[in-house]
Design a protein around this motif. Sequence first.
Motif, PDB file in Angstrom:
ATOM      1  N   ALA A 157      11.363  -1.987   3.680  1.00  0.00           N
ATOM      2  CA  ALA A 157      10.681  -0.822   4.272  1.00  0.00           C
ATOM      3  C   ALA A 157      11.272   0.475   3.728  1.00  0.00           C
ATOM      4  O   ALA A 157      10.530   1.403   3.376  1.00  0.00           O
ATOM      5  CB  ALA A 157      10.789  -0.869   5.797  1.00  0.00           C
ATOM      6  N   ALA A 158      12.585   0.526   3.640  1.00  0.00           N
ATOM      7  CA  ALA A 158      13.239   1.731   3.117  1.00  0.00           C
ATOM      8  C   ALA A 158      12.855   1.970   1.659  1.00  0.00           C
ATOM      9  O   ALA A 158      12.555   3.112   1.263  1.00  0.00           O
ATOM     10  CB  ALA A 158      14.755   1.601   3.259  1.00  0.00           C
ATOM     11  N   LEU A 190      10.144   0.983   0.159  1.00  0.00           N
ATOM     12  CA  LEU A 190       8.735   1.393   0.123  1.00  0.00           C
ATOM     13  C   LEU A 190       8.592   2.886   0.441  1.00  0.00           C
ATOM     14  O   LEU A 190       7.786   3.586  -0.196  1.00  0.00           O
ATOM     15  CB  LEU A 190       7.909   0.570   1.110  1.00  0.00           C
ATOM     16  N   LEU A 191       9.363   3.384   1.390  1.00  0.00           N
ATOM     17  CA  LEU A 191       9.322   4.817   1.703  1.00  0.00           C
ATOM     18  C   LEU A 191       9.822   5.648   0.524  1.00  0.00           C
ATOM     19  O   LEU A 191       9.240   6.684   0.184  1.00  0.00           O
ATOM     20  CB  LEU A 191      10.158   5.113   2.948  1.00  0.00           C
ATOM     21  N   VAL A 192      10.887   5.189  -0.103  1.00  0.00           N
ATOM     22  CA  VAL A 192      11.419   5.892  -1.282  1.00  0.00           C
ATOM     23  C   VAL A 192      10.383   5.884  -2.402  1.00  0.00           C
ATOM     24  O   VAL A 192      10.149   6.910  -3.060  1.00  0.00           O
ATOM     25  CB  VAL A 192      12.741   5.241  -1.741  1.00  0.00           C
ATOM     26  N   ASP A 193       9.744   4.749  -2.611  1.00  0.00           N
ATOM     27  CA  ASP A 193       8.725   4.642  -3.654  1.00  0.00           C
ATOM     28  C   ASP A 193       7.575   5.612  -3.391  1.00  0.00           C
ATOM     29  O   ASP A 193       7.140   6.337  -4.300  1.00  0.00           O
ATOM     30  CB  ASP A 193       8.212   3.201  -3.740  1.00  0.00           C
ATOM     31  N   ALA A 194       7.091   5.643  -2.165  1.00  0.00           N
ATOM     32  CA  ALA A 194       5.994   6.565  -1.827  1.00  0.00           C
ATOM     33  C   ALA A 194       6.426   8.016  -2.040  1.00  0.00           C
ATOM     34  O   ALA A 194       5.672   8.822  -2.609  1.00  0.00           O
ATOM     35  CB  ALA A 194       5.553   6.341  -0.378  1.00  0.00           C
ATOM     36  N   TRP A 195       7.622   8.344  -1.594  1.00  0.00           N
ATOM     37  CA  TRP A 195       8.144   9.717  -1.741  1.00  0.00           C
ATOM     38  C   TRP A 195       8.174  10.138  -3.209  1.00  0.00           C
ATOM     39  O   TRP A 195       7.660  11.184  -3.591  1.00  0.00           O
ATOM     40  CB  TRP A 195       9.535   9.811  -1.127  1.00  0.00           C
ATOM     41  N   PHE A 196       8.770   9.301  -4.051  1.00  0.00           N
ATOM     42  CA  PHE A 196       8.895   9.673  -5.453  1.00  0.00           C
ATOM     43  C   PHE A 196       7.570   9.604  -6.194  1.00  0.00           C
ATOM     44  O   PHE A 196       7.334  10.408  -7.102  1.00  0.00           O
ATOM     45  CB  PHE A 196       9.984   8.849  -6.145  1.00  0.00           C
ATOM     46  N   ASP A 197       6.694   8.691  -5.818  1.00  0.00           N
ATOM     47  CA  ASP A 197       5.360   8.665  -6.427  1.00  0.00           C
ATOM     48  C   ASP A 197       4.650   9.993  -6.194  1.00  0.00           C
ATOM     49  O   ASP A 197       4.088  10.584  -7.121  1.00  0.00           O
ATOM     50  CB  ASP A 197       4.499   7.542  -5.837  1.00  0.00           C
ATOM     51  N   VAL A 198       4.680  10.453  -4.951  1.00  0.00           N
ATOM     52  CA  VAL A 198       3.951  11.679  -4.591  1.00  0.00           C
ATOM     53  C   VAL A 198       4.645  12.916  -5.153  1.00  0.00           C
ATOM     54  O   VAL A 198       3.990  13.803  -5.716  1.00  0.00           O
ATOM     55  CB  VAL A 198       3.769  11.780  -3.057  1.00  0.00           C
ATOM     56  N   THR A 199       5.958  12.996  -5.038  1.00  0.00           N
ATOM     57  CA  THR A 199       6.647  14.227  -5.443  1.00  0.00           C
ATOM     58  C   THR A 199       6.793  14.373  -6.952  1.00  0.00           C
ATOM     59  O   THR A 199       7.040  15.486  -7.430  1.00  0.00           O
ATOM     60  CB  THR A 199       8.035  14.342  -4.780  1.00  0.00           C
ATOM     61  N   THR A 200       6.634  13.287  -7.710  1.00  0.00           N
ATOM     62  CA  THR A 200       6.742  13.404  -9.168  1.00  0.00           C
ATOM     63  C   THR A 200       5.377  13.374  -9.853  1.00  0.00           C
ATOM     64  O   THR A 200       5.311  13.480 -11.074  1.00  0.00           O
ATOM     65  CB  THR A 200       7.622  12.276  -9.764  1.00  0.00           C
ATOM     66  N   ALA A 214       0.080   5.851  -1.527  1.00  0.00           N
ATOM     67  CA  ALA A 214       1.064   6.011  -0.449  1.00  0.00           C
ATOM     68  C   ALA A 214       0.427   5.755   0.912  1.00  0.00           C
ATOM     69  O   ALA A 214       0.984   5.034   1.747  1.00  0.00           O
ATOM     70  CB  ALA A 214       1.680   7.412  -0.495  1.00  0.00           C
ATOM     71  N   LEU A 215      -0.751   6.328   1.130  1.00  0.00           N
ATOM     72  CA  LEU A 215      -1.395   6.227   2.443  1.00  0.00           C
ATOM     73  C   LEU A 215      -2.058   4.878   2.712  1.00  0.00           C
ATOM     74  O   LEU A 215      -2.165   4.461   3.862  1.00  0.00           O
ATOM     75  CB  LEU A 215      -2.421   7.353   2.598  1.00  0.00           C
ATOM     76  N   THR A 216      -2.503   4.209   1.650  1.00  0.00           N
ATOM     77  CA  THR A 216      -3.225   2.947   1.863  1.00  0.00           C
ATOM     78  C   THR A 216      -2.405   1.693   1.572  1.00  0.00           C
ATOM     79  O   THR A 216      -2.793   0.608   1.984  1.00  0.00           O
ATOM     80  CB  THR A 216      -4.502   2.893   0.999  1.00  0.00           C
ATOM     81  N   ALA A 217      -1.300   1.840   0.868  1.00  0.00           N
ATOM     82  CA  ALA A 217      -0.515   0.648   0.509  1.00  0.00           C
ATOM     83  C   ALA A 217       0.954   0.773   0.912  1.00  0.00           C
ATOM     84  O   ALA A 217       1.448   0.012   1.748  1.00  0.00           O
ATOM     85  CB  ALA A 217      -0.634   0.379  -0.989  1.00  0.00           C
ATOM     86  N   GLU A 218       1.662   1.739   0.334  1.00  0.00           N
ATOM     87  CA  GLU A 218       3.118   1.803   0.513  1.00  0.00           C
ATOM     88  C   GLU A 218       3.528   2.094   1.958  1.00  0.00           C
ATOM     89  O   GLU A 218       4.386   1.376   2.504  1.00  0.00           O
ATOM     90  CB  GLU A 218       3.710   2.852  -0.435  1.00  0.00           C
ATOM     91  N   LEU A 219       2.942   3.091   2.570  1.00  0.00           N
ATOM     92  CA  LEU A 219       3.333   3.414   3.949  1.00  0.00           C
ATOM     93  C   LEU A 219       2.901   2.337   4.945  1.00  0.00           C
ATOM     94  O   LEU A 219       3.700   1.960   5.814  1.00  0.00           O
ATOM     95  CB  LEU A 219       2.820   4.798   4.342  1.00  0.00           C
ATOM     96  N   PRO A 220       1.675   1.791   4.853  1.00  0.00           N
ATOM     97  CA  PRO A 220       1.338   0.683   5.763  1.00  0.00           C
ATOM     98  C   PRO A 220       2.248  -0.539   5.571  1.00  0.00           C
ATOM     99  O   PRO A 220       2.631  -1.195   6.550  1.00  0.00           O
ATOM    100  CB  PRO A 220      -0.115   0.350   5.414  1.00  0.00           C
ATOM    101  N   MET A 221       2.606  -0.848   4.321  1.00  0.00           N
ATOM    102  CA  MET A 221       3.522  -1.972   4.084  1.00  0.00           C
ATOM    103  C   MET A 221       4.904  -1.662   4.649  1.00  0.00           C
ATOM    104  O   MET A 221       5.578  -2.548   5.180  1.00  0.00           O
ATOM    105  CB  MET A 221       3.623  -2.277   2.591  1.00  0.00           C
ATOM    106  N   ALA A 222       5.337  -0.410   4.553  1.00  0.00           N
ATOM    107  CA  ALA A 222       6.634  -0.022   5.115  1.00  0.00           C
ATOM    108  C   ALA A 222       6.624  -0.202   6.632  1.00  0.00           C
ATOM    109  O   ALA A 222       7.597  -0.700   7.220  1.00  0.00           O
ATOM    110  CB  ALA A 222       6.968   1.424   4.746  1.00  0.00           C
TER     111      ALA A 222
END
Length: 143
Positions: free
Chosen positions: A97-98, A100-110, A124-132
Amino acid sequence: MTLVAPQIRTSRSPRAVAGVAGALRRPRLATVLTGAGLALVPWMVVLARTLPQTTQVSNWSTAWVGLDALLAVGLTGTGVLLRRNDPRAAQVAAATAAVLLVDAWFDVTTAAPGTELATALTLALTAELPMAVTCAVVALRKP
């Protein structure tokens, strides 16, 4: 004739004594961890003021593939452990879960503005955050 010392019996088992020793060290560890977290606050200010807005990065693809490999191991491991009703699934799920949150953060911010950012937000909204969230639920459930 040999002198024999009387045996001293205590109500505490060796495990209980070890637990007391651990409890005595716990506040010290808590203080160190809290201090480390608070020490990061001024460091974040320094970074915010000194890091460039853009930069060239070596091994960019290696970093992203490595992060996704870590996610693949975490998600697969969580699934396998869940199927076996292994209590270690909770720890693997929490770590996943942690990540996945890091992945979503860096995907969006980079992501570059435009289509790349829209794709990153969608993932992030449809895959990474729901999986987290799913992994967090697994991590927090009662065994």
